[in-house]
Design an enzyme around this catalytic site. Structure first.
Site, mmCIF file in Angstrom:
data_model
loop_
_atom_site.group_PDB
_atom_site.id
_atom_site.type_symbol
_atom_site.label_atom_id
_atom_site.label_comp_id
_atom_site.label_asym_id
_atom_site.label_seq_id
_atom_site.Cartn_x
_atom_site.Cartn_y
_atom_site.Cartn_z
ATOM 1 N N ASP A 8 64.546 27.591 60.092
ATOM 2 C CA ASP A 8 65.822 27.463 60.022
ATOM 3 C C ASP A 8 66.041 25.752 60.508
ATOM 4 O O ASP A 8 65.655 25.225 61.599
ATOM 5 C CB ASP A 8 66.262 28.227 61.341
ATOM 6 C CG ASP A 8 67.795 28.147 61.754
ATOM 7 O OD1 ASP A 8 68.435 27.129 61.028
ATOM 8 O OD2 ASP A 8 68.462 28.958 62.384
ATOM 9 N N SER A 35 73.904 32.939 65.640
ATOM 10 C CA SER A 35 74.738 31.639 64.995
ATOM 11 C C SER A 35 75.714 31.114 65.930
ATOM 12 O O SER A 35 75.383 31.059 67.414
ATOM 13 C CB SER A 35 75.310 31.967 63.792
ATOM 14 O OG SER A 35 75.445 30.846 62.914
ATOM 15 N N HIS A 69 68.099 30.073 58.102
ATOM 16 C CA HIS A 69 69.149 30.538 59.123
ATOM 17 C C HIS A 69 69.775 31.782 58.847
ATOM 18 O O HIS A 69 70.124 32.400 59.558
ATOM 19 C CB HIS A 69 70.068 29.395 59.131
ATOM 20 C CG HIS A 69 71.373 29.745 60.255
ATOM 21 N ND1 HIS A 69 71.044 29.805 61.693
ATOM 22 C CD2 HIS A 69 72.603 29.915 60.059
ATOM 23 C CE1 HIS A 69 72.040 30.244 62.105
ATOM 24 N NE2 HIS A 69 73.220 30.203 61.305
ATOM 25 N N ASP A 70 69.839 31.789 57.448
ATOM 26 C CA ASP A 70 70.519 33.105 57.301
ATOM 27 C C ASP A 70 69.423 34.519 57.289
ATOM 28 O O ASP A 70 70.032 35.625 56.810
ATOM 29 C CB ASP A 70 71.033 33.174 55.698
ATOM 30 C CG ASP A 70 72.649 32.841 55.508
ATOM 31 O OD1 ASP A 70 73.106 32.739 56.706
ATOM 32 O OD2 ASP A 70 72.851 32.851 54.384
ATOM 33 N N ARG A 113 81.727 24.831 51.517
ATOM 34 C CA ARG A 113 80.952 26.131 51.479
ATOM 35 C C ARG A 113 79.629 25.980 51.064
ATOM 36 O O ARG A 113 78.656 26.441 51.517
ATOM 37 C CB ARG A 113 81.920 27.099 50.638
ATOM 38 C CG ARG A 113 80.790 28.463 50.481
ATOM 39 C CD ARG A 113 80.646 29.106 52.057
ATOM 40 N NE ARG A 113 80.032 30.570 51.692
ATOM 41 C CZ ARG A 113 79.777 31.213 53.076
ATOM 42 N NH1 ARG A 113 79.822 30.559 54.177
ATOM 43 N NH2 ARG A 113 79.401 32.445 52.568
#
Length: 369
Positions: free
Chosen positions: A316, A145, A349-350, A214
């Site tokens: 992603d 990342s 993405h995670d 967040r």
């Protein structure tokens, strides 16, 4: 429990790319395993925006780290073999010097007086740490990342400083979609009245702004496929709702709120702003001899890495697979032996934090060869 963190005092003054300097700054880091006699088994991990240096448990701190299943004796990154270093990014609030720390010139917190921060600064700080440990050349530099961008900045400024490179879900330059999301996150924080131009305290903390920031992040860290699979249109039970006619009605809303609650008080808002902006500013083309089309590729060609593993995820949306392909192609054009892995993980993405088995298998296989 003793603290596993160690601290490295950066050269003082530590000069920054966009001007300004830090006096008496330090980096927080942790290590696992032991350096070989020739110190040729070092693997440096550079992290995303929010993690600390505590990537895995160790003797000093047995609490699970953010990459617990990946790093350790006999694990995918085997600390019986590798001397693993994980550094907390310069500008963060997890031990390294950042906006929340005291400015020695004033005796008060830096806040917005902290110098403009770039990922090149973070990379140079990590490079100084590695040199202080007596490591002339890393065996492997790993970044995921934002940490992947920092790793590219590290190699661009110090070509040949790593024999191998593992690039995970990152980018050679910030792209419009990612910039747009991060811009909204920063705006949410800055529009919170409690942010007060960075002059907040525990009693007057920009909780609403940080919460929205967040939530926006979490939405982009996963794929639409996973959101549908996990939550569909499931509604909260009647006793889980409040009386607000526009309050939470769906489980996904409650999930995001819970994520935000766990994050907001654990991260400094000004640090978030600085690191987010540094990510937007990052452009590997700035290290090219001449600007223009192909600048990124020209930099990737001269990073002087023998072998590289580039991993991306098809779902992603924040760091799309096309950017991983660009990194792989650019390194390959420079003579690097490149392995490119495109995973179809639904986690977006995670995935590198969640789909450990598949990421770990790729990483372990690369390190073993």
């Amino acid at each position: 429990m003793s603290d596993a963190r160690q601290w490295f005092a950066l050269p003082s003054p530590f000069r920054m790319k966009r001007g300004g300097e830090l006096v008496g700054a330090r980096l927080a880091y942790e290590t696992w395993g032991a350096p070989s006699a020739t110190r040729d088994n070092a693997l440096l991990v550079l992290t995303g925006l929010s993690p600390s240096a505590h990537a895995a448990s160790n003797a000093q701190d047995p609490s699970p780290g953010w990459w617990e299943e990946m790093i350790g004796p006999g694990k995918y990154i085997d600390t019986n073999r590798w001397f693993v270093i994980c550094v907390n990014t310069l500008g963060s609030c997890k031990g390294s010097t950042g906006p929340a720390d005291v400015n020695p010139a004033t005796g008060e917190a830096y806040r917005l007086d902290f110098p403009e921060l770039t990922l090149e600064d973070a990379a140079n700080a990590a490079f100084e740490l590695v040199r202080s440990l007596g490591i002339a050349r890393l065996d492997c530099l790993l970044g995921n990342s934002m940490g992947g961008m920092t790793a590219l900045a590290y190699l661009a400024q110090h070509p040949g400083s790593a024999r191998r490179h593992i690039s995970i879900s990152t980018a050679p330059q910030a792209q419009p979609f990612a910039i747009a999301i991060r811009s909204l996150q920063r705006e949410a924080i800055r529009l919170d009245p409690n942010w007060n131009q960075g002059r907040y305290d525990d009693e007057h903390y920009p909780e609403a702004g940080m919460s929205i920031a967040r939530k926006l992040g979490v939405i982009t860290y996963r794929s639409a496929m996973e959101w549908v699979g996990r939550f569909a249109r499931i509604r909260l039970q009647a006793d889980q709702r409040d009386d607000d006619p526009f309050g939470f009605e769906f489980q996904v809303e409650s999930y995001l709120a819970g994520h935000a609650r766990r994050f907001v008080r654990g991260f400094d808002p000004n640090s978030y702003l600085y690191l987010s902006r540094a990510s937007d500013w990052f452009d590997l083309a700035e290290h090219a001899a001449a600007p223009g089309p192909g600048s990124v590729e020209s930099v990737l060609k001269r990073l002087d890495v023998e072998r590289a593993l580039v991993i991306g995820v098809e779902t992603d949306i924040l760091f799309p697979l096309s950017q991983q392909e660009q990194i792989a192609d650019g390194l390959r054009a420079g003579g690097t032996e490149v392995e490119f892995v495109a995973l179809d993980s639904p986690q977006g993405h995670d995935a590198f934090l969640v789909d450990i088995a598949r990421f770990g298998a790729a990483i372990a296989g690369f390190l073993d060869r």
